[in-house]
Design a protein around this motif. Structure first.
Motif, short mmCIF file in Angstrom:
data_model
loop_
_atom_site.label_atom_id
_atom_site.label_comp_id
_atom_site.label_asym_id
_atom_site.label_seq_id
_atom_site.Cartn_x
_atom_site.Cartn_y
_atom_site.Cartn_z
N VAL A 278 -9.76 4.75 7.05
CA VAL A 278 -10.03 5.29 5.71
C VAL A 278 -10.95 6.50 5.77
O VAL A 278 -10.69 7.54 5.13
CB VAL A 278 -10.63 4.20 4.80
N LEU A 279 -12.00 6.42 6.55
CA LEU A 279 -12.97 7.53 6.60
C LEU A 279 -12.37 8.76 7.27
O LEU A 279 -12.56 9.88 6.78
CB LEU A 279 -14.23 7.08 7.35
N SER A 280 -11.64 8.57 8.37
CA SER A 280 -11.07 9.73 9.06
C SER A 280 -9.98 10.40 8.22
O SER A 280 -9.88 11.63 8.18
CB SER A 280 -10.51 9.33 10.43
N PHE A 281 -9.17 9.60 7.52
CA PHE A 281 -8.13 10.17 6.67
C PHE A 281 -8.73 10.88 5.46
O PHE A 281 -8.42 12.05 5.19
CB PHE A 281 -7.17 9.06 6.20
N PHE A 282 -9.56 10.16 4.72
CA PHE A 282 -10.10 10.70 3.47
C PHE A 282 -10.97 11.93 3.72
O PHE A 282 -10.80 12.98 3.08
CB PHE A 282 -10.90 9.62 2.75
N ALA A 283 -11.90 11.83 4.67
CA ALA A 283 -12.77 12.96 4.97
C ALA A 283 -11.97 14.11 5.57
O ALA A 283 -12.26 15.29 5.30
CB ALA A 283 -13.88 12.53 5.93
N TRP B 71 -4.75 0.98 13.48
CA TRP B 71 -4.47 1.28 12.08
C TRP B 71 -5.27 0.38 11.15
O TRP B 71 -5.77 0.82 10.12
CB TRP B 71 -2.98 1.11 11.79
N SER B 72 -5.36 -0.91 11.48
CA SER B 72 -6.00 -1.87 10.58
C SER B 72 -7.53 -1.84 10.65
O SER B 72 -8.19 -2.60 9.95
CB SER B 72 -5.51 -3.29 10.89
N ASN B 73 -8.07 -0.94 11.46
CA ASN B 73 -9.52 -0.75 11.50
C ASN B 73 -9.90 0.07 10.26
O ASN B 73 -9.91 1.31 10.29
CB ASN B 73 -9.92 -0.02 12.79
N GLY C 8 0.80 -1.21 0.00
CA GLY C 8 0.00 0.00 0.00
C GLY C 8 0.83 1.26 0.00
O GLY C 8 0.50 2.25 -0.67
N MET C 9 1.93 1.26 0.75
CA MET C 9 2.75 2.47 0.85
C MET C 9 3.47 2.77 -0.46
O MET C 9 3.66 3.93 -0.81
CB MET C 9 3.75 2.34 2.00
N VAL C 10 3.87 1.73 -1.20
CA VAL C 10 4.52 1.96 -2.50
C VAL C 10 3.51 2.53 -3.50
O VAL C 10 3.83 3.44 -4.27
CB VAL C 10 5.14 0.65 -3.04
N LYS C 11 2.29 2.02 -3.47
CA LYS C 11 1.24 2.57 -4.33
C LYS C 11 0.96 4.03 -3.97
O LYS C 11 0.73 4.86 -4.85
CB LYS C 11 -0.04 1.74 -4.19
N GLU C 12 0.99 4.32 -2.67
CA GLU C 12 0.78 5.68 -2.20
C GLU C 12 1.86 6.62 -2.74
O GLU C 12 1.56 7.72 -3.22
CB GLU C 12 0.79 5.68 -0.67
N VAL C 13 3.10 6.17 -2.68
CA VAL C 13 4.21 6.98 -3.18
C VAL C 13 4.09 7.19 -4.68
O VAL C 13 4.32 8.30 -5.19
CB VAL C 13 5.57 6.30 -2.84
N ALA C 14 3.73 6.14 -5.42
CA ALA C 14 3.58 6.25 -6.87
C ALA C 14 2.49 7.25 -7.24
O ALA C 14 2.70 8.12 -8.10
CB ALA C 14 3.27 4.88 -7.46
N ALA C 15 1.34 7.14 -6.59
CA ALA C 15 0.23 8.07 -6.86
C ALA C 15 0.62 9.50 -6.49
O ALA C 15 0.28 10.45 -7.22
CB ALA C 15 -1.01 7.65 -6.09
N SER C 16 1.35 9.64 -5.40
CA SER C 16 1.78 10.97 -4.96
C SER C 16 2.72 11.60 -5.99
O SER C 16 2.61 12.80 -6.29
CB SER C 16 2.49 10.87 -3.60
N GLY C 17 3.63 10.79 -6.52
CA GLY C 17 4.56 11.29 -7.52
C GLY C 17 3.85 11.75 -8.78
O GLY C 17 4.16 12.81 -9.34
N THR D 144 -5.43 3.78 3.05
CA THR D 144 -5.41 2.32 2.95
C THR D 144 -4.02 1.74 3.17
O THR D 144 -3.87 0.56 3.50
CB THR D 144 -5.94 1.87 1.58
N ALA D 145 -2.98 2.57 3.00
CA ALA D 145 -1.62 2.10 3.24
C ALA D 145 -1.43 1.60 4.66
O ALA D 145 -0.65 0.68 4.91
CB ALA D 145 -0.61 3.22 2.95
N TYR D 146 -2.17 2.18 5.61
CA TYR D 146 -2.02 1.80 7.01
C TYR D 146 -2.90 0.62 7.40
O TYR D 146 -2.64 -0.05 8.40
CB TYR D 146 -2.31 3.01 7.91
N VAL D 147 -3.91 0.36 6.61
CA VAL D 147 -4.79 -0.77 6.89
C VAL D 147 -4.04 -2.09 6.74
O VAL D 147 -4.35 -3.09 7.39
CB VAL D 147 -6.02 -0.74 5.96
N ASP D 148 -2.99 -2.07 5.89
CA ASP D 148 -2.20 -3.28 5.63
C ASP D 148 -1.20 -3.60 6.73
O ASP D 148 -0.59 -4.66 6.72
CB ASP D 148 -1.42 -3.14 4.31
N VAL D 149 -1.01 -2.65 7.67
CA VAL D 149 0.00 -2.84 8.70
C VAL D 149 -0.54 -3.76 9.80
O VAL D 149 -1.51 -3.43 10.49
CB VAL D 149 0.42 -1.49 9.32
N TYR D 150 0.09 -4.92 9.93
CA TYR D 150 -0.37 -5.89 10.93
C TYR D 150 0.22 -5.53 12.31
O TYR D 150 1.27 -4.91 12.41
CB TYR D 150 0.06 -7.31 10.54
#
Length: 256
Positions: free
Chosen positions: A144-149, A137-139, A77-86, A126-132
């Motif tokens: 997702v709602l608190s970050f996105f909104a 974080w995985s909630n 998720g974090m790599v996808k986040e970095v790619a989208a950010s770039g 969603t990058a943090y949802v993947d963190v076990y």
């Protein structure tokens, strides 16, 4: 700098992405004496956020080296986040350059960049949802709602300060109330998530009161206020402060 760098990236970068998305929705054509102001502020905020994020891996060269060495998991998720950010950052820079040269930029370009901005905001969460190992974080619904909104709310507040959105008018006011309601739900879910893991939910309660509740109340009282500029600044400050308090506490749970 550890998790503080990610905090700055998602706070500043999220606000910038949210502002770009809303400016595109409300301003089909850039007008005024400073049509470049919004893209310039967004580029600066996002650049500061990305520089801060790079310190999470100690340096930009080290981050680039990990990519070239093939040690990066491109499915994470974090790599996808970095790619989208770039991609978003490049598109906004192009937008800024064209706007500086021609006083406006193609709406199609801005729509594409706005879509990428939305994707970027979603991936930031969603990058943090993947963190076990971290139940907070995985909630997924809460994170997702608190970050996105939160990103959308801060972005709308920034647009109001920069003059590209008027929250005293119904379309923008309704948009604010909707994202505030979503943010309130997200933070309420975080309160429950914090409590479920034995962490104090006070910060999330404070964030809920300061950001969505207070900003919505201020916007609803806008008809009684004459100074729209001060209204926008106060509303944006409430949103940023409230989201920052809640998000910093979110990152702090990593030490639990």
């Amino acid at each position: 700098m550890g998790l503080e760098s990610l905090f700055l990236f998602t706070l500043l970068g999220g606000m910038a992405a949210g502002a770009y998305a809303f400016e595109t929705c409300f301003q089909r054509t850039r007008t005024g004496e400073r049509p470049w102001l919004v893209p310039l502020v967004i580029v600066v905020l996002f650049a500061v956020g990305m520089i801060a994020a790079s310190t999470h891996v100690q340096s930009i060269p080290r981050a680039l080296a990990s990519v070239s060495a093939g040690t990066v998991n491109f499915g994470s998720g974090m790599v996808k986040e970095v790619a989208a950010s770039g991609i978003f950052f490049v598109l906004v820079i192009v937008d800024l350059i064209i706007t500086l040269a021609k006083k406006n930029s193609p709406f199609a370009l801005r729509v594409v960049a706005a879509v990428v901005a939305v994707v970027c905001m979603v991936l930031m969460a969603t990058a943090y949802v993947d963190v076990y190992g971290n139940a907070v974080w995985s909630n997924a619904p809460a994170t997702v709602l608190s970050f996105f909104a939160g990103d959308l709310a801060m972005g709308l507040g920034l647009c109001a300060v920069l003059g590209s959105v008027d929250v005293t008018k119904k379309p923008a006011l309704y948009a604010l109330l909707i994202v505030d309601a979503a943010l309130a739900i997200g933070l309420a879910l975080e309160v429950a998530a914090f409590g479920g893991q034995g962490a104090s939910p006070v910060t999330q309660v404070v964030g809920l009161v300061v950001a969505p509740v207070a900003s919505a109340a201020l916007a609803l009282a806008a008809s009684k206020l004459e100074n729209k500029k001060m209204l926008a600044i106060a509303m944006c400050a409430l949103l940023v402060i409230g989201v920052a308090i809640a998000r910093y506490a979110f990152y702090a749970t990593c030490a639990m």
